[in-house]
Design a protein around this motif. Sequence first.
Motif, short mmCIF file in Angstrom:
data_model
loop_
_atom_site.label_atom_id
_atom_site.label_comp_id
_atom_site.label_asym_id
_atom_site.label_seq_id
_atom_site.Cartn_x
_atom_site.Cartn_y
_atom_site.Cartn_z
N VAL A 1 0.81 -1.23 0.12
CA VAL A 1 0.14 0.06 0.06
C VAL A 1 0.85 1.46 -0.15
CG1 VAL A 1 -1.96 -1.24 1.28
CG2 VAL A 1 -0.38 0.02 2.41
N ASN A 2 2.22 1.19 0.42
CA ASN A 2 3.10 2.38 0.57
C ASN A 2 4.12 2.45 -0.46
OD1 ASN A 2 1.65 3.61 2.81
ND2 ASN A 2 2.68 1.96 3.86
N ARG A 3 4.11 1.33 -1.58
CA ARG A 3 5.07 1.45 -2.52
C ARG A 3 5.20 2.96 -3.37
NH1 ARG A 3 7.11 -3.06 -4.94
NH2 ARG A 3 5.22 -4.06 -4.26
N ARG A 4 3.96 3.36 -3.77
CA ARG A 4 4.09 4.50 -4.55
C ARG A 4 4.37 5.77 -3.63
NH1 ARG A 4 5.69 3.85 -9.32
NH2 ARG A 4 4.81 1.91 -10.21
N ARG A 5 3.87 5.66 -2.27
CA ARG A 5 4.22 6.88 -1.42
C ARG A 5 5.56 6.86 -1.31
NH1 ARG A 5 0.74 9.61 1.73
NH2 ARG A 5 -0.56 7.82 1.63
N TRP A 6 6.43 5.99 -1.38
CA TRP A 6 7.81 6.14 -0.99
C TRP A 6 8.47 6.49 -2.16
CZ3 TRP A 6 10.63 5.89 3.16
CH2 TRP A 6 10.56 5.24 4.15
N TRP A 7 7.89 6.27 -3.34
CA TRP A 7 8.62 6.45 -4.50
C TRP A 7 8.42 7.90 -5.02
CZ3 TRP A 7 8.09 1.50 -8.38
CH2 TRP A 7 8.49 0.52 -7.75
N THR A 8 7.14 8.46 -4.55
CA THR A 8 6.78 9.85 -5.07
C THR A 8 7.04 10.87 -3.83
OG1 THR A 8 4.64 9.55 -4.36
CG2 THR A 8 5.11 9.12 -6.77
N GLY A 9 7.34 10.34 -2.63
CA GLY A 9 7.32 11.30 -1.40
C GLY A 9 8.80 11.56 -0.97
N VAL A 10 10.04 10.85 -1.46
CA VAL A 10 11.22 11.10 -1.39
C VAL A 10 11.97 11.51 -2.53
CG1 VAL A 10 13.43 9.78 -0.74
CG2 VAL A 10 11.04 9.00 0.25
N ASP A 11 12.76 12.74 -2.38
CA ASP A 11 13.32 13.47 -3.26
C ASP A 11 14.70 12.89 -3.66
OD1 ASP A 11 11.70 16.00 -3.54
OD2 ASP A 11 11.95 15.56 -1.39
N ARG A 12 15.22 12.24 -2.53
CA ARG A 12 16.70 11.34 -2.91
C ARG A 12 16.81 10.19 -2.11
NH1 ARG A 12 19.36 13.73 -7.08
NH2 ARG A 12 21.29 13.47 -6.84
N PHE A 13 16.74 9.01 -2.68
CA PHE A 13 17.20 7.70 -1.98
C PHE A 13 18.69 7.60 -2.05
CE2 PHE A 13 12.60 6.73 -3.54
CZ PHE A 13 12.26 6.20 -2.38
N LEU A 14 19.22 7.22 -0.98
CA LEU A 14 20.57 7.13 -0.63
C LEU A 14 21.05 5.40 -0.50
CD1 LEU A 14 21.71 9.87 2.03
CD2 LEU A 14 21.39 10.04 -0.66
N CYS A 15 21.16 4.83 -1.42
CA CYS A 15 21.66 3.26 -1.50
C CYS A 15 23.12 3.44 -0.95
CB CYS A 15 21.65 2.93 -2.97
SG CYS A 15 20.08 2.91 -3.58
N ILE A 16 23.46 2.29 -0.08
CA ILE A 16 24.62 2.30 0.51
C ILE A 16 25.56 1.31 -0.28
CG2 ILE A 16 23.78 2.90 2.88
CD1 ILE A 16 23.57 -0.05 3.53
N SER A 17 25.24 1.06 -1.32
CA SER A 17 26.21 0.24 -2.32
C SER A 17 25.49 0.36 -3.76
CB SER A 17 26.56 -1.21 -1.89
OG SER A 17 25.13 -1.94 -2.04
N ALA A 18 26.53 0.20 -4.63
CA ALA A 18 25.89 0.00 -5.96
C ALA A 18 25.20 -1.21 -6.34
CB ALA A 18 27.17 0.09 -7.04
#
Length: 424
Positions: A164-181
């Motif tokens: 239910v929250n997948r799209r909320r994350w994808w549209t509500g966050v300006d920058r996702f920081l991944c900790i590895s490639a």
Amino acid sequence: MRVLVVHNRYSSAQPSGENRVVDEEVGLLRAAGHRVDLFERRSDDIAGRSLPGKVAVPLLVPWNPGVRRELAARLRAERPDVVHVHNVFPLLSPAVLAACADAGVPVVATLHNYTQVCPPGTLHRDGQGCAECVGRTLPLPAVRHGCYRDSRLATVPLAVNLAVNRRRWWTGVDRFLCISAAQRDVLVRSGMPAERLVVKHNFVPDPGVRRSDDGEHLLFLGRLAEPKGVRLLMAAWDEVAAGGGVGVPLVIAGAGPLEREVSAWAAGRDDVRYAGLWDPEECRKGVARSVAVVAPSMARETFGLVVAEAMAAEVPAVAAAHGAFVELVDDGVTGLLHRPGDPGSLAECLRRIASGADRNREMGRAARRRYDEGFSPAVGLERLVEEYRAAIAARAGGGVSAPPEGNDETGPRRGARAGGDGGS
């Protein structure tokens, strides 16, 4: 810069690398003169709740309306430049994103695991990798297998949350920081917005102590759980011992569900020592006295703090050749990579890392150089502030700025080669 850090702290009963990363980033920012405030919940507090309160916790995992109201009010009153979200499970929920949207505050989120595509966040099940839920709108396989705590009932709230929250994350966050490639690659393939995903490795504080001799033990330091490769390490070490050993003992430090099994296996042996759970100072000293640290994870790790900590102490690592380890460990240069899940390959790497003192010391020096280049506090601060400014600019401009060159999936990889005898 004024930053509000949002984090649900994991239980203090088990060591949490994520809690440490949050605390160290907060300290780093404050030391550099930034104002950092915290909006937190603690999983430890669940035990003190009434029975109805405990029963209600799973219902709050997908959405906690009280958190939305509380955080929105605080954002309106304090007006931070950016909100940095870490963990929201189980007491905060993605309602924090709605609160940020209500207040119009830019959001950066560090992805410490795979919860965006896998309900328990591990991509690991029954002793092997699993991607059944990746790309699915409804992660029903996780429920069917009871992937969280081996319980279908306990897995349901996480599966609902993801759906239910997948799209909320994808549209509500300006920058996702991944900790590895490696983590970013998985998330992009799952359909997450590539333009919002950047790689920012965790930094590691300089321990203030480095290895000064050849080392006195091989060290496993971490959670004693099957995905961390503890059983694989025991099998590999039995093979090493059957061949006469390597001249130094294996030290296992940590706690977790396999603690009794590890303790029983180590009892009465002079080539193995189970040290229990070390405090931070014991960890620093133990790493600096190591011939090498061993990270034989069965799961595809998103990072590998113990490997970076070893690098800082001028100590090489032996690690599984998958996940983030292939970009942390330059095989044959800063350590050795073994074939994942293969006890024979791990045993051979353990023999090799302990057999040549001169080569081992050179690997340690190369590991320290790699730390200075990629995982030091100075590098961590620069990258963190850079991403905050990018998120602020994206929100101000009404769009999403592109990841800086070299920080996306096309950036250089280190240590990506693995093969040959013993996975090295």
